[in-house]
Design a protein around this motif. Sequence first.
Motif, mmCIF file in Angstrom:
data_model
loop_
_atom_site.group_PDB
_atom_site.id
_atom_site.type_symbol
_atom_site.label_atom_id
_atom_site.label_comp_id
_atom_site.label_asym_id
_atom_site.label_seq_id
_atom_site.Cartn_x
_atom_site.Cartn_y
_atom_site.Cartn_z
ATOM 1 N N SER A 97 0.835 -1.211 0.000
ATOM 2 C CA SER A 97 0.000 0.000 0.000
ATOM 3 C C SER A 97 0.866 1.256 0.000
ATOM 4 O O SER A 97 0.511 2.257 -0.650
ATOM 5 C CB SER A 97 -0.926 0.002 1.225
ATOM 6 N N GLY A 98 1.981 1.220 0.735
ATOM 7 C CA GLY A 98 2.873 2.385 0.764
ATOM 8 C C GLY A 98 3.461 2.678 -0.602
ATOM 9 O O GLY A 98 3.576 3.847 -1.003
ATOM 10 N N THR A 99 3.820 1.634 -1.345
ATOM 11 C CA THR A 99 4.355 1.836 -2.698
ATOM 12 C C THR A 99 3.311 2.471 -3.606
ATOM 13 O O THR A 99 3.605 3.393 -4.380
ATOM 14 C CB THR A 99 4.805 0.489 -3.286
ATOM 15 N N GLU A 100 2.084 1.968 -3.522
ATOM 16 C CA GLU A 100 1.011 2.552 -4.339
ATOM 17 C C GLU A 100 0.809 4.023 -3.997
ATOM 18 O O GLU A 100 0.627 4.860 -4.891
ATOM 19 C CB GLU A 100 -0.293 1.780 -4.096
ATOM 20 N N PHE A 101 0.859 4.345 -2.695
ATOM 21 C CA PHE A 101 0.645 5.739 -2.287
ATOM 22 C C PHE A 101 1.789 6.633 -2.754
ATOM 23 O O PHE A 101 1.548 7.705 -3.336
ATOM 24 C CB PHE A 101 0.518 5.830 -0.771
ATOM 25 N N VAL A 102 3.011 6.226 -2.502
ATOM 26 C CA VAL A 102 4.163 7.078 -2.841
ATOM 27 C C VAL A 102 4.198 7.370 -4.341
ATOM 28 O O VAL A 102 4.355 8.523 -4.765
ATOM 29 C CB VAL A 102 5.474 6.406 -2.384
#
Length: 250
Positions: free
Chosen positions: A54-59
């Motif tokens: 999820s962090g990769t998608e957000f960044v």
Amino acid sequence: MPFGLGGLVGLAIAWEITARAIDKEIFLVSFSRVLADLAAWLTSGDMTEHLVASGTEFVLGFGLSIVLGLLVGGAMGLSRTAQRILGPLVSGLYSTPLIALTPLFVIWLGFGLSAKVALVMLVSLFPIIINTETGIRQVDPAYLDAVRAFGASPLQLVAKVRVPAALPFLFAGMRISVARATTGIFVAELFGARAGIGYSIINAAASFNTARLLSGIVILAGFGVVMSWLIGVLGDRAAPWRVTEERESR
């Protein structure tokens, strides 16, 4: 205790009391039970891959929305022609329920990371465009005239006056976009995801694991709160005169 923190504590207490009164975990588990599930999830190591996904998608998605938002919003703020060409398109897409386009992103880009990043970028893009355009256009003409009187070039007008004046609007747009990006993460992981906090929430709902479902929601909500606060702090640092004006107006 700050008012914001007091509100969160009050919500947690009300949640705990209500859940204990209902006493049916399939409907609502207590706040303490959710905290225990969060701790168990974190210490088991299973949470890491979901946070990374999820962090990769957000960044990637939010980062792209900032870049595109600055470029498009800046062009619309500086050029009447660009505003006339892009304005109707931006207004139309901003009014469109973009989340409904998720199946199309899957068809176009597949079930991989690209479709999820594209969705997060698209749902968080338009507040940044609109706020950037508004910030650049709202500069007091007296400031522009004063700088022109000292022989400033058009480029210096943009760099020294318009962009600094637009910073509070830009950061306000980013704070709005963070909430939309968080929603975008959840929706993107509805389709074909194999990891992620949204994916975990969906799986928990399918297995009636209310504690894990609420744990995922708490993570997304907490992430949104922290990011919104962080952007607000960065905005205050980037435009300190705005903070002074607000204090003096109180």
